[in-house]
Design an enzyme around this catalytic site. Structure first.
Site, PDB file in Angstrom:
ATOM      1  CE  LYS A  87     -45.223  -2.366 -20.981  1.00 39.12           C
ATOM      2  NZ  LYS A  87     -45.092  -3.308 -19.838  1.00 39.12           N
ATOM      3  CD  GLU A 187     -45.580  -2.995 -16.087  1.00 38.40           C
ATOM      4  OE1 GLU A 187     -44.403  -2.705 -15.765  1.00 38.40           O
ATOM      5  OE2 GLU A 187     -45.939  -3.102 -17.277  1.00 38.40           O
TER       6      GLU A 187
HETATM    7 MG    MG Z   1     -42.309  -6.614 -16.658  1.00 34.02          MG
END
Ligand code: MG
Ligand code: ADP
Length: 618
Positions: A87, A187
């Site tokens: 990522k 997120e």
């Molecule tokens: Mg995370």
């Protein structure tokens, strides 16, 4: 929620398509869905647990890679063919990674054609998108297996600081994994949703989301209002997480128990010690003491000692929290909740420090490993139309705009605009007969484009030759719900159009995004001053160009005197430009203008009369 419908003509039962929520993490990934009882649930396929380590291993000779816990074991034995933390590489160039590229156990190479990094495994090259797709594929398979239904649609989360190219890369990874990515969600937004915040339209809340994972830390301050999640500020450190807590333990044991020689002689001992340190850390989240045998040495660790070791690391996260709060211009009292996300928030010292800093007990009632995936599942449910009362919108974290004369940033979509959004503005040419217009797209908060980040550049070609200022060029920005940008330019008089595909440029490092937001605050005053000088210069340069062109074309209508006076005053303006002082420049512009405008008007009248005389008016 998966609804069951009965097809009246055939009498068969059809299950409505499931949309899953995916947390594609640096260390661990998870997939969740909405259980028929209406609650979000992380998928635990075959009792293997909900967490899928974000690790991809390529066994020698095999076609298919292994993903997850099994792959993680190969980090010890076959690091070159085992990819973790991919990522970090999404949407990035080799240059973006800098020193960090060499710290990975596998080979990151520089692919000069695209500039985006590739990873070498054996004699094959993989892009971070392909590797992320392997993780997503595994999650999809697990979901299909557990739910006994095909899964083709997903909502995937990304950090709030992810830029356009990182978001686009995430979306592409989803597509490669056979998933239609309906939405990319921040997120912290997902975490808030999981805690039920933002689910009712009349709710107004301000929350801090503190996320300490395996290798990254970020804190975001969100304002939730009428279903709109606005990121007020974000801060953090992309190289700070649970791994660093492990490292602190390793360093302590190595020095206090004289392990250096032993580690040097035993290749695999280092990795064993790392696993032991992580086990100790997790154990101390619930107990006061830990001890284990390591190659004949007893390694003890008390909670007190552990806290002492990690105190400086935890303090660094608190510094980020302080900054995030200051950027959002809030006091701890103004926060309605502090939400804990990420496995490392299970460390009691973290919980205590965060609660103390924000002056309220942090909320950790949901499983910190799962909370982001659960929120993504809720977002998926909303998109599926199962929660009609909720309208979810995100906002864009950085301003988007184009470069105008003098290197100025002309904002088109301001930061914190709700997305999806569309905005446009009209521009023209600055030089006679200009047939190309360069359009440079930037992202950032500073007034000068050179301080911002260039996203793309293209030429609008084929503008018919016209005097400066006559072409009308519309530049339109379309920012879709995932924060991905499309730019279009049209010259209206000729209908010349440029279908523009913005090539996702290299990614920004997260530090850079933070820096950009921070810089815009610290440099605001300087920027205004610089912008005013540039604007004055631009006016002056245009004026000089016009006056010189005018004198050139019309010298036969001007007196000797007028020509010398104009030349002298033009010189004054040139010298004023040298000073770079706004007021001096503008004063000279005014003087040149008042000198030339009377005879410019006179000449204009003459030429109009001539033009009229030449035409037959019937
Ligand atoms: Mg995370
Ligand atoms: P990411 O979001 O970066 O993928 P996670 O949120 O899954 O990461 O966090 C992984 C980290 O959490 C690892 O460093 C792991 O050691 C740590 N962790 C997991 N459980 C505990 C625990 N009980 N106590 C302390 N740390 C933990």
């Amino acid at each position: 929620m998966a609804k069951v419908a009965i097809n009246l003509s055939t009498g068969s039962i059809q299950q409505e398509e499931i949309i899953v929520g995916i947390d594609l993490g640096t260390t661990n990934s998870l997939v969740a869905y909405i259980h028929p009882d209406g609650h979000p649930l992380a998928i635990n396929d075959q009792g293997r647990g909900t967490i899928v380590p974000s690790v991809v291993h390529f066994p020698a000779g095999a076609q298919e890679p292994i993903v997850g816990t099994e792959a993680k074991d190969y980090l010890l034995t076959d690091p070159q063919n085992t990819i973790y933390s991919v990522k970090r590489l999404l949407g990035k160039s080799y240059r973006d990674l800098g020193e960090h590229a060499t710290q990975l156990g596998y080979k990151v190479i520089d692919d000069n054609t695209e500039g985006l990094v590739k990873i070498r495994v054996g004699d094959r090259f993989y892009s971070p998108i392909e590797l992320s797709a392997e993780i997503l594929k595994e999650l999809r398979l697990r979901a299909e297996h557990a739910l006994k239904t095909p899964v083709n649609k997903a909502v995937i989360t990304v950090p709030a600081y992810f830029n356009d190219s990182q978001r686009q890369a995430t979306r592409d990874a989803g597509r490669l994994a056979g998933l239609e990515v309906l939405r990319i969600v921040n997120e912290p937004t997902a975490a808030a949703l999981a805690y039920g915040i933002g689910l009712s339209p009349d709710e107004e809340k301000t929350v801090a989301v503190y996320d300490l994972g395996g290798g990254t830390f970020d804190v975001s301050i969100l304002r939730i209002q009428q279903g709109i999640f606005e990121v007020l500020s974000t801060n953090g450190d992309t190289y700070l997480g649970g791994d660093d807590l492990d490292r602190a333990i390793i360093d302590y044991w190595t020095s206090d128990y004289q392990l250096a020689a032993y580690l040097y002689q035993n290749g695999s001992a280092q990795q064993e010690l790392r696993l032991l340190a992580e086990a100790a850390k997790k154990h101390l989240s619930r107990h006061e003491e830990f001890s284990a045998d390591f190659g004949g040495t007893l390694l003890p660790l008390t909670k007190t000692k552990f806290n002492e070791l990690i105190q400086p690391l935890v303090e660094r996260t608190i510094v980020s929290c302080r900054q995030a709060l200051a950027d959002a211009k809030l006091t701890p009292q103004q926060l309605d909740a502090v939400l804990l996300v990420g496995g490392s928030t299970r460390v009691p010292l973290v919980y205590d420090s965060v609660s103390a800093f924000f002056q309220q007990p942090a909320n950790s009632s949901l499983n910190p490993d799962e909370v982001v995936a659960l929120g993504a599942a809720i977002q998926a449910d909303i998109l599926a139309g199962n929660r009609r009362d909720v309208l979810l919108l995100d906002v864009t974290p950085l301003t988007l705009g184009i470069e105008t004369l003098g290197g100025l940033m002309d904002p088109i979509i301001p930061r914190n605009s709700k997305i999806p959004t569309k905005a446009g503005r009209q521009y023209t040419t600055s030089v006679d007969g200009q047939v190309n217009l360069k359009i440079s797209v930037y992202q950032g908060e500073r007034d000068l484009v050179k301080e911002n980040r260039k996203l793309a550049e293209f030429d609008l070609r084929g503008i018919p030759a016209m005097p400066a200022g006559l072409p009308k060029v519309d530049v339109n920005f379309l920012l879709n719900a995932d924060g991905i940008l499309q730019v279009e330019a049209i010259e209206l008089r000729s209908n010349t159009r440029q279908a523009v595909e913005i090539k996702p440029q290299y990614g920004l490092t997260d530090e850079q995004v933070e820096q950009m937001l921070m810089d815009s605050l610290t440099h605001a005053r300087e920027d205004v001053a610089a912008r005013m000088v540039i604007e004055a210069r631009t006016v002056a340069e245009q004026m000089l160009y016009q006056v010189e062109r005018f004198v050139d074309k019309n010298s036969q209508y001007l007196t000797e005197d007028e020509i010398t006076q104009t030349a002298a005053q033009t010189q004054v303006l040139r010298e004023a430009l040298e000073t770079n002082v706004k007021d001096t420049i503008l004063k000279a512009v005014d003087e040149l203008e008042s000198l030339t405008s009377p005879f410019a008007e006179r000449v204009m009248n003459i030429s109009i009369k001539q033009a009229m005389a030449g035409k037959k008016i019937e």
